[in-house]
Each structure stands twice: as C-alpha cells, then as structure tokens.
Design a protein around this motif. Sequence first.
Motif, mmCIF file in Angstrom:
data_model
loop_
_atom_site.group_PDB
_atom_site.id
_atom_site.type_symbol
_atom_site.label_atom_id
_atom_site.label_comp_id
_atom_site.label_asym_id
_atom_site.label_seq_id
_atom_site.Cartn_x
_atom_site.Cartn_y
_atom_site.Cartn_z
ATOM 1 N N ASN A 122 -72.490 41.314 -1.719
ATOM 2 C CA ASN A 122 -72.217 41.355 -3.158
ATOM 3 C C ASN A 122 -70.760 40.992 -3.402
ATOM 4 O O ASN A 122 -69.889 41.355 -2.616
ATOM 5 C CB ASN A 122 -72.477 42.764 -3.702
ATOM 6 N N PRO A 137 -65.829 40.927 -9.696
ATOM 7 C CA PRO A 137 -64.425 41.130 -10.082
ATOM 8 C C PRO A 137 -64.226 42.460 -10.797
ATOM 9 O O PRO A 137 -65.065 42.874 -11.595
ATOM 10 C CB PRO A 137 -64.169 39.962 -11.047
ATOM 11 N N SER A 149 -61.070 44.461 -12.941
ATOM 12 C CA SER A 149 -59.687 44.400 -13.425
ATOM 13 C C SER A 149 -59.060 45.789 -13.546
ATOM 14 O O SER A 149 -57.860 45.889 -13.786
ATOM 15 C CB SER A 149 -59.605 43.671 -14.766
ATOM 16 N N PHE A 150 -59.866 46.841 -13.419
ATOM 17 C CA PHE A 150 -59.271 48.163 -13.242
ATOM 18 C C PHE A 150 -58.958 48.275 -11.760
ATOM 19 O O PHE A 150 -59.621 49.021 -11.008
ATOM 20 C CB PHE A 150 -60.224 49.268 -13.696
ATOM 21 N N GLY A 179 -67.516 50.944 -13.601
ATOM 22 C CA GLY A 179 -68.335 51.594 -14.623
ATOM 23 C C GLY A 179 -69.775 51.708 -14.171
ATOM 24 O O GLY A 179 -70.189 51.169 -13.137
ATOM 25 N N LYS A 188 -73.568 50.313 -10.088
ATOM 26 C CA LYS A 188 -73.423 48.891 -9.771
ATOM 27 C C LYS A 188 -73.554 48.703 -8.255
ATOM 28 O O LYS A 188 -73.306 49.625 -7.467
ATOM 29 C CB LYS A 188 -72.074 48.372 -10.270
ATOM 30 N N ASP A 189 -73.916 47.468 -7.869
ATOM 31 C CA ASP A 189 -74.143 47.177 -6.452
ATOM 32 C C ASP A 189 -72.921 47.527 -5.610
ATOM 33 O O ASP A 189 -73.043 47.991 -4.473
ATOM 34 C CB ASP A 189 -74.478 45.689 -6.265
ATOM 35 N N THR A 190 -71.740 47.290 -6.158
ATOM 36 C CA THR A 190 -70.501 47.560 -5.411
ATOM 37 C C THR A 190 -70.418 49.030 -4.998
ATOM 38 O O THR A 190 -70.086 49.344 -3.849
ATOM 39 C CB THR A 190 -69.284 47.178 -6.291
HETATM 40 C C1 LIG Z 1 -62.515 39.577 -15.129
HETATM 41 C C2 LIG Z 1 -63.514 40.685 -15.023
HETATM 42 C C3 LIG Z 1 -63.080 41.970 -14.804
HETATM 43 C C4 LIG Z 1 -63.981 43.025 -14.685
HETATM 44 N N1 LIG Z 1 -63.510 44.280 -14.449
HETATM 45 C C5 LIG Z 1 -64.390 45.321 -14.295
HETATM 46 C C6 LIG Z 1 -63.917 46.625 -13.971
HETATM 47 O O1 LIG Z 1 -62.701 46.870 -13.806
HETATM 48 N N2 LIG Z 1 -64.838 47.608 -13.815
HETATM 49 C C7 LIG Z 1 -66.173 47.375 -13.961
HETATM 50 O O2 LIG Z 1 -66.973 48.298 -13.789
HETATM 51 N N3 LIG Z 1 -66.656 46.135 -14.246
HETATM 52 C C8 LIG Z 1 -65.790 45.103 -14.407
HETATM 53 N N4 LIG Z 1 -66.256 43.853 -14.665
HETATM 54 C C9 LIG Z 1 -67.701 43.631 -14.683
HETATM 55 C C10 LIG Z 1 -68.244 43.586 -13.249
HETATM 56 O O3 LIG Z 1 -67.615 42.550 -12.514
HETATM 57 C C11 LIG Z 1 -69.743 43.364 -13.271
HETATM 58 O O4 LIG Z 1 -70.380 44.479 -13.831
HETATM 59 C C12 LIG Z 1 -70.218 43.054 -11.906
HETATM 60 O O5 LIG Z 1 -71.360 42.307 -11.978
HETATM 61 C C13 LIG Z 1 -70.376 44.276 -11.049
HETATM 62 O O6 LIG Z 1 -71.632 44.389 -10.636
HETATM 63 P P1 LIG Z 1 -72.172 44.602 -9.159
HETATM 64 O O7 LIG Z 1 -71.259 45.511 -8.401
HETATM 65 O O8 LIG Z 1 -73.504 45.245 -9.473
HETATM 66 O O9 LIG Z 1 -72.293 43.236 -8.583
HETATM 67 C C14 LIG Z 1 -65.371 42.781 -14.813
HETATM 68 C C15 LIG Z 1 -65.822 41.471 -15.041
HETATM 69 C C16 LIG Z 1 -64.906 40.444 -15.150
HETATM 70 C C17 LIG Z 1 -65.402 39.032 -15.378
#
Ligand SMILES: Cc1cc2nc3c(=O)[nH]c(=O)nc-3n(C[C@H](O)[C@H](O)[C@H](O)COP(=O)(O)O)c2cc1C
Length: 217
Positions: free
Chosen positions: A39, A42, A44-45, A61, A70-72
């Motif tokens: 996976n 991105p 930004s926090f 979040g 989330k997958d992460t």
């Molecule tokens: C520039 C950018 C910054 C982001 N920062 C955050 C963040 O700080 N925290 C968060 O929960 N999601 C953030 N997101 C959304 C996650 O990247 C998104 O939910 C992502 O698909 C995570 O999902 P996964 O872990 O399930 O793949 C950001 C998206 C973008 C494009």
Amino acid sequence: MFFEPDKYDHGFRYNPIKACVVPRPIGWISTISKAGLVNLAPFSFFNALSYDPPYVCFSVGVHTEDGGHKDTVLNIGETGEFVYSMATWDQRDQMNQTGLIVEREVNELDASGLEALPSKFVKPPRVKGSPVHFECTHFQTMILPGNKPSSDHHLIVGKVIGVHIQDDMITEDGLVDTLKMRPIARLGYKDYTSVDSVFQMEKTTPEDLLGKPQAAE
Ligand SMILES: Cc1cc2nc3c(=O)[nH]c(=O)nc-3n(C[C@H](O)[C@H](O)[C@H](O)COP(=O)(O)O)c2cc1C
C-alpha cells in the motif's frame, strides 16, 4: 475571529484548521500487509520528531466510508514497518493518485505507474524516483479521539532504521540539495506549495537579543 473547536462550529464554509499550519511536508508512506499486499498513501499530518536516533510521525484518519481503518493503519498493525518516501514536484500527480481510497487489494504504487525499489531492512518497498527514503519500524501509536468516532486519528510514530539519499541530490559540500529535490507540501484546501526558494540566517548571539552585555560587577 475566534472559535473553540470543541464547542461550536467555526462558521467557515471549509474548516480553516489545515490552512493554519502550513506548509505541511507530505509523508508518502508505503506499507505491506501480512499477506504481502503493498500500500502507498500520502499523509500531510507528517513530520520528523528527532534525529539521534530519528523518529518520524504521521496521523491517519478513520476510513470515512465505512468507519474502518485505512490500509496503512491495518498494515502497520500487522507487520510493524513502513517506509517514508519524499514527495516531490516531479511526482506530484502520482502522489495525488495514491491518495485515493481504494480496495485493500489495490497496490497504489503499481496502479499509479510508479516503480518500487526494494528496501534494505524492511519489507515495504521504496518509491523509485523519490530522492529520500526512510526505512522505519513502528514505535508507538497514540489514538487521538475525535469529536465524533469518524474523526478519530491514529498518531503513528516510527523509528528510522535506514536512510537513503539519492547521490546526485548531495552537493560537493556534502549538503542535501533541497532546491534540486523540490519537495512538495500541503497547504489548506486544494492548495500545495513546493520548495523553490531558500534563505539562510546566521545563528544569533545573546547580545543580538539583549543588547551589549553589561560590564561584570
Ligand atoms: C496530499 C495529501 C495528504 C493527505 N494527508 C492525509 C493525512 O495526513 N491523514 C489522513 O488520514 N489522510 C490523508 N490523506 C488521504 C489519504 O492519503 C488517503 O485516505 C489514502 O488513500 C489512505 O488510505 P490507505 O491507507 O487506505 O491507502 C491525504 C491525501 C493527500 C492527497
């Protein structure tokens, strides 16, 4: 204007909080599940917390659609490792694509046309083309309770156990060339910035702050 986020709505059309802490570096985080699913997303926090040894953190979040993680978060819970890749101007579109919420089976690194580089100590891969990678092991997670369950965040802290810096991003003086890397960072709303100017300041002395020292008594 003033508002208390715990007590009442801010009154803005869009919540202004993210625009009030800027620019935020983007941690491009790759993880792997126990079953081997990669996976990439991105965050930004994100920030560095220390340097000897280095720790980094990022805040994730809740999955807004179904209230799940989330997958992460799931992957780090399963395998305890992640890799930070620096997001740069050159890869801004791919970075944006990897921010989509997709099925767990989708490898966003492949889907966005990026290439993976193997890591040295951990299983999650590095993003090829990114000039900096930190290989990290999970240190601790703190739950930040939201005002509603779907606003909960997981603050994940990792210890950096391996640092890769692309050789051509290091100057002859042995400094990391920030302008050449051109990292991107998040502002509020849909806004981003990239580092395309740098200024320096010399360290100040107590005399600069307090004026000429008084003669010793
Ligand atoms: C520039 C950018 C910054 C982001 N920062 C955050 C963040 O700080 N925290 C968060 O929960 N999601 C953030 N997101 C959304 C996650 O990247 C998104 O939910 C992502 O698909 C995570 O999902 P996964 O872990 O399930 O793949 C950001 C998206 C973008 C494009």
